[in-house]
Write an enzyme that holds these catalytic residues in place. Structure first.
Site, PDB file in Angstrom:
ATOM      1  N   GLU A 258       0.942  -1.194  -0.004  1.00 29.71           N
ATOM      2  CA  GLU A 258      -0.044  -0.024  -0.096  1.00 29.71           C
ATOM      3  C   GLU A 258       0.896   1.341   0.103  1.00 29.71           C
ATOM      4  OE1 GLU A 258      -2.814  -0.466   3.316  1.00 29.71           O
ATOM      5  OE2 GLU A 258      -3.617  -2.179   2.188  1.00 29.71           O
ATOM      6  N   HIS A 276      -7.921   1.510   1.448  1.00 32.56           N
ATOM      7  CA  HIS A 276      -7.888   1.131   3.226  1.00 32.56           C
ATOM      8  C   HIS A 276      -8.847   1.930   4.046  1.00 32.56           C
ATOM      9  CE1 HIS A 276      -4.989  -1.220   6.126  1.00 32.56           C
ATOM     10  NE2 HIS A 276      -6.219  -1.160   6.767  1.00 32.56           N
TER      11      HIS A 276
HETATM   12  P1  NAD Z   1     -10.034 -10.465  15.381  1.00 31.28           P
HETATM   13  O1  NAD Z   1      -8.424 -10.867  15.835  1.00 31.28           O
HETATM   14  O2  NAD Z   1     -11.211 -10.185  16.329  1.00 31.28           O
HETATM   15  O3  NAD Z   1     -10.706 -11.595  14.394  1.00 31.28           O
HETATM   16  C1  NAD Z   1      -9.692 -12.383  13.509  1.00 31.28           C
HETATM   17  C2  NAD Z   1     -10.281 -13.844  13.353  1.00 31.28           C
HETATM   18  O4  NAD Z   1      -9.487 -14.373  12.601  1.00 31.28           O
HETATM   19  C3  NAD Z   1      -9.936 -14.539  14.913  1.00 31.28           C
HETATM   20  O5  NAD Z   1     -11.414 -15.066  15.277  1.00 31.28           O
HETATM   21  C4  NAD Z   1      -9.119 -15.773  14.262  1.00 31.28           C
HETATM   22  O6  NAD Z   1      -9.422 -16.739  15.445  1.00 31.28           O
HETATM   23  C5  NAD Z   1      -9.327 -15.846  13.078  1.00 31.28           C
HETATM   24  N1  NAD Z   1      -8.361 -16.464  12.330  1.00 31.28           N
HETATM   25  C6  NAD Z   1      -6.919 -16.605  12.605  1.00 31.28           C
HETATM   26  N2  NAD Z   1      -6.551 -17.349  11.817  1.00 31.28           N
HETATM   27  C7  NAD Z   1      -7.340 -17.976  11.149  1.00 31.28           C
HETATM   28  C8  NAD Z   1      -7.426 -18.951   9.914  1.00 31.28           C
HETATM   29  N3  NAD Z   1      -6.269 -19.328   9.615  1.00 31.28           N
HETATM   30  N4  NAD Z   1      -8.416 -19.058   9.511  1.00 31.28           N
HETATM   31  C9  NAD Z   1      -9.620 -18.715   9.620  1.00 31.28           C
HETATM   32  N5  NAD Z   1      -9.798 -17.628  10.713  1.00 31.28           N
HETATM   33  C10 NAD Z   1      -8.625 -17.299  11.366  1.00 31.28           C
HETATM   34  O7  NAD Z   1      -9.732  -9.487  14.413  1.00 31.28           O
HETATM   35  P2  NAD Z   1     -10.958  -8.245  13.866  1.00 31.28           P
HETATM   36  O8  NAD Z   1     -10.661  -6.958  14.706  1.00 31.28           O
HETATM   37  O9  NAD Z   1     -12.095  -8.904  13.586  1.00 31.28           O
HETATM   38  O10 NAD Z   1     -10.035  -7.793  12.475  1.00 31.28           O
HETATM   39  C11 NAD Z   1     -10.070  -8.988  11.287  1.00 31.28           C
HETATM   40  C12 NAD Z   1      -9.196  -8.378  10.287  1.00 31.28           C
HETATM   41  O11 NAD Z   1      -9.345  -6.861   9.714  1.00 31.28           O
HETATM   42  C13 NAD Z   1      -7.515  -7.976  10.631  1.00 31.28           C
HETATM   43  O12 NAD Z   1      -6.691  -8.512   9.815  1.00 31.28           O
HETATM   44  C14 NAD Z   1      -7.495  -6.544  11.036  1.00 31.28           C
HETATM   45  O13 NAD Z   1      -6.517  -6.129  10.833  1.00 31.28           O
HETATM   46  C15 NAD Z   1      -8.527  -6.161   9.671  1.00 31.28           C
HETATM   47  N6  NAD Z   1      -8.998  -4.898   9.895  1.00 31.28           N
HETATM   48  C16 NAD Z   1      -8.977  -3.994   8.510  1.00 31.28           C
HETATM   49  C17 NAD Z   1      -9.656  -2.826   8.700  1.00 31.28           C
HETATM   50  C18 NAD Z   1      -9.451  -2.012   7.601  1.00 31.28           C
HETATM   51  O14 NAD Z   1      -9.303  -0.762   7.782  1.00 31.28           O
HETATM   52  N7  NAD Z   1      -9.754  -2.595   6.317  1.00 31.28           N
HETATM   53  C19 NAD Z   1     -10.248  -2.373  10.046  1.00 31.28           C
HETATM   54  C20 NAD Z   1     -10.170  -3.123  11.178  1.00 31.28           C
HETATM   55  C21 NAD Z   1      -9.703  -4.369  10.977  1.00 31.28           C
HETATM   56  C1  MLT Z   2      -6.658  -2.220  11.384  1.00 29.78           C
HETATM   57  O1  MLT Z   2      -6.095  -3.175  11.304  1.00 29.78           O
HETATM   58  O2  MLT Z   2      -7.115  -1.421  12.409  1.00 29.78           O
HETATM   59  C2  MLT Z   2      -7.083  -1.287  10.071  1.00 29.78           C
HETATM   60  O3  MLT Z   2      -6.416  -1.957   9.086  1.00 29.78           O
HETATM   61  C3  MLT Z   2      -7.205   0.013  10.313  1.00 29.78           C
HETATM   62  C4  MLT Z   2      -5.944   0.821  10.176  1.00 29.78           C
HETATM   63  O4  MLT Z   2      -4.995   0.360   9.581  1.00 29.78           O
HETATM   64  O5  MLT Z   2      -5.822   2.108  10.683  1.00 29.78           O
END
Ligand code: NAD
Ligand code: MLT
Length: 523
Positions: A258, A276
């Site tokens: 990114e 993102h």
């Molecule tokens: P979380 O830790 O609550 O959930 C992640 C889940 O993935 C867990 O339940 C875990 O058991 C599961 N997991 C781990 N390995 C796995 C596998 N091999 N197969 C299937 N499931 C598996 O995290 P979250 O807060 O729900 O965030 C999820 C994802 O989204 C993270 O990568 C986070 O960085 C991303 N995220 C992105 C944004 C964005 O801006 N796009 C915002 C928030 C979170």
């Molecule tokens: C996160 O992992 O919290 C999201 O990707 C959001 C961010 O990077 O700010």
């Protein structure tokens, strides 16, 4: 505490930090500048922009904490931070709703071709047939990763009348049942879903979780969403599957690199993208910034953070219960380490009585920290276990029903090639911490302060001259324990002294006829 904020953080978070720390917001630092400047700071706050690599961490002489205003810590070398004893903490939960809502927005946008239709209309085209979409109702949604975001997406998508299949190896059937969701395999999802959305972290297990092999098994016309991390779905394979028409559309918020320059996902109209933006809502940015600021302020006050990812999270309630045991274990580790003062190949910790039912991880870490500290290693709550592993020594933990009348008991044994030092400790009334056994000797001493631990022959006129030697050296004795394991065996004498004892005074005590050994330990 001096805090460097190196990515743009909501003003509320900065203001919160300023209530208890000195803050510099420097968001345009190059990597080299960051490496140069980091030595001046106790805390670093980042979002996903700053890459906190091993060279940044190694240049950070006094850094104690890296706070990530968000969830994913893939931009931080957590292993390097842990090794250096630096806490890495994040703000889980603060952007969950934001990410879930963005996922659903992307799913709707890709189902109804909204971005493409919008662009076309802005260009003056009125093409209703070309942008015909599909409904969610009665379709199957596959969710890979049923954590915070995945679960929120599931709850909301059920309201659209979708059937949900989910895969998450760490989620219990009970939680899935509670959400009204069927847990299944990735293969089942891939074969049966009309839409797939991924919500896992990027790990070795999730990288390329969906690639060429999985696309081959999918129903034609499937739509794919990734608002989690770039690379969970193989980008080149997805671009190919869309180009071949197997996948009707994709909605992507995150990329392996990114910004994603030259990325094949940017080349097709049927792949819609956002830069993102999952966590980019006013609410989420305030939530994560304030949450990280609060954790750093806690650390500035000497308290343990609750959202650290490289040390066990301890809630204030658990802390209130566990603190006396943690302190006792740390002191016992210090005692046993100073008595040994050399390498060891095994630390055994046995828990008995009421303490054994509790969360013992923080107690064990405290014991290891105390032990390594006493041997001159710079151990803290974050790095203690990894430092111990580096030594090659074994850590053995167990529980016992043999409590010899104590309501709770912790036993530590330090072994080195057949030589064992053993100590037992207990907590009375949740605050009075006592050492109650040292090797074969039953004792009853407070678990702190300066202790002279001596052995002497089982005969008269030894204790008096020892006290005289200390008195003449200006050392006050605050407490004393003398005892033997059995008659005729050497006696153990422990003197609690109010000051550290100078070498020459200790030498005079050691010279008292009948003294077999004497050592000053400070715990
Ligand atoms: P979380 O830790 O609550 O959930 C992640 C889940 O993935 C867990 O339940 C875990 O058991 C599961 N997991 C781990 N390995 C796995 C596998 N091999 N197969 C299937 N499931 C598996 O995290 P979250 O807060 O729900 O965030 C999820 C994802 O989204 C993270 O990568 C986070 O960085 C991303 N995220 C992105 C944004 C964005 O801006 N796009 C915002 C928030 C979170
Ligand atoms: C996160 O992992 O919290 C999201 O990707 C959001 C961010 O990077 O700010």
């Amino acid at each position: 505490m001096r805090v460097l904020v190196s990515d743009s953080l909501s003003e509320e978070g900065v203001k919160r930090l300023e209530t208890g720390t000195e803050v510099d917001v420097l968001t345009n630092l190059s990597h080299e500048e960051l490496v140069k400047r980091i030595k001046d700071y106790d805390a670093l706050v980042v979002r996903s922009g700053t890459k906190v690599t091993a060279d940044v961490i190694n240049a950070a002489d006094k850094l104690k904490v890296i706070g990530r205003a968000g969830v994913g810590v893939d931009n931080i070398d957590v292993a390097a931070a842990t090794k250096k004893g630096i806490v890495v903490l994040n703000a889980p939960g603060g952007n969950t709703i934001s990410a879930a809502e963005h996922t659903i927005a992307m799913m709707l946008a890709v189902a109804r071709n909204i971005p493409q239709a919008n662009v076309a209309l802005h260009k003056g085209e009125w093409n209703r047939k070309k942008y015909t979409g599909v409904e969610f109702f009665n379709k199957t949604l596959g969710i890979v990763g049923l954590g915070r975001v995945g679960a929120e997406v599931a709850t909301r998508m059920k309201a659209f009348g979708m059937q949900i299949l989910a895969f998450d190896p760490f989620i219990t059937e009970a939680k899935a049942n509670q959400l009204g969701i069927k847990l299944t395999t990735v293969e089942d999802i891939v074969k049966n879903a009309d839409f797939i959305t991924v919500h896992t972290p990027l790990t070795n297990d999730t990288r390329n979780l969906i690639g060429e092999k999985q696309f081959a098994m999918m129903k034609p016309g499937i739509r794919i969403v990734n608002c989690a991390r770039g690379g969970i779905i193989n980008e080149a394979d997805l671009a190919k599957a869309v180009a071949e028409g197997k996948v009707a559309g994709a909605a992507i918020d995150v990329f392996t690199k990114e910004p994603p320059t030259g990325n094949p996902l940017l080349e097709q109209e049927r792949i819609i993208t956002t830069p993102h933006l999952g966590a980019s809502t006013a609410e989420a940015q305030i939530n994560v910034a304030v949450a990280v600021a609060d954790q750093i302020l806690k650390m500035a006050k000497g308290q343990l953070p609750t959202t650290a990812i490289n040390m066990p999270a301890i809630s204030p309630e658990t802390m209130a219960v566990m603190e006396p045991y943690m302190k006792l274990a740390e002191k016992m580790g210090k005692l046993i380490g100073q008595l040994s003062g050399k390498r060891f190949n095994e630390l055994e910790i046995i828990y008995g009585g009421s303490v054994a039912d509790k969360d013992l991880k923080p107690v064990t870490i405290s014991a290891v920290k105390g032990l390594l500290d006493s041997m001159g290693r710079d151990a803290n709550f974050v790095n203690a276990i990894s430092l111990l592993r580096e030594t090659g020594a074994k850590l053995v933990e167990s529980k016992t029903d043999t409590i010899n009348g104590y309501s709770n008991i912790i036993t530590m044994r330090l072994r080195d090639n057949g030589h064992v030092i053993s100590v037992n400790g207990t907590v009375y009334g949740n605050k009075d911490r006592r050492i109650v056994q040292l090797n074969d000797y039953k004792v009853y001493i407070p678990s702190e302060g300066n202790l002279i631990i001596a052995t002497h022959e089982d005969k008269p006129n030894i204790i008096g001259p020892c006290c005289t030697a200390l008195g003449e050296g200006g050392i006050n004795i605050g407490g004393m324990h003398v005892g033997r394991a059995s008659e005729g065996m050497p006696q153990l004498m422990i003197l609690n002294v109010d000051q550290p004892v100078p070498e020459e005074t200790l030498a005079r005590l050691k010279a008292v006829p009948g003294i077999l050994s004497a050592k000053l330990v400070t715990i």
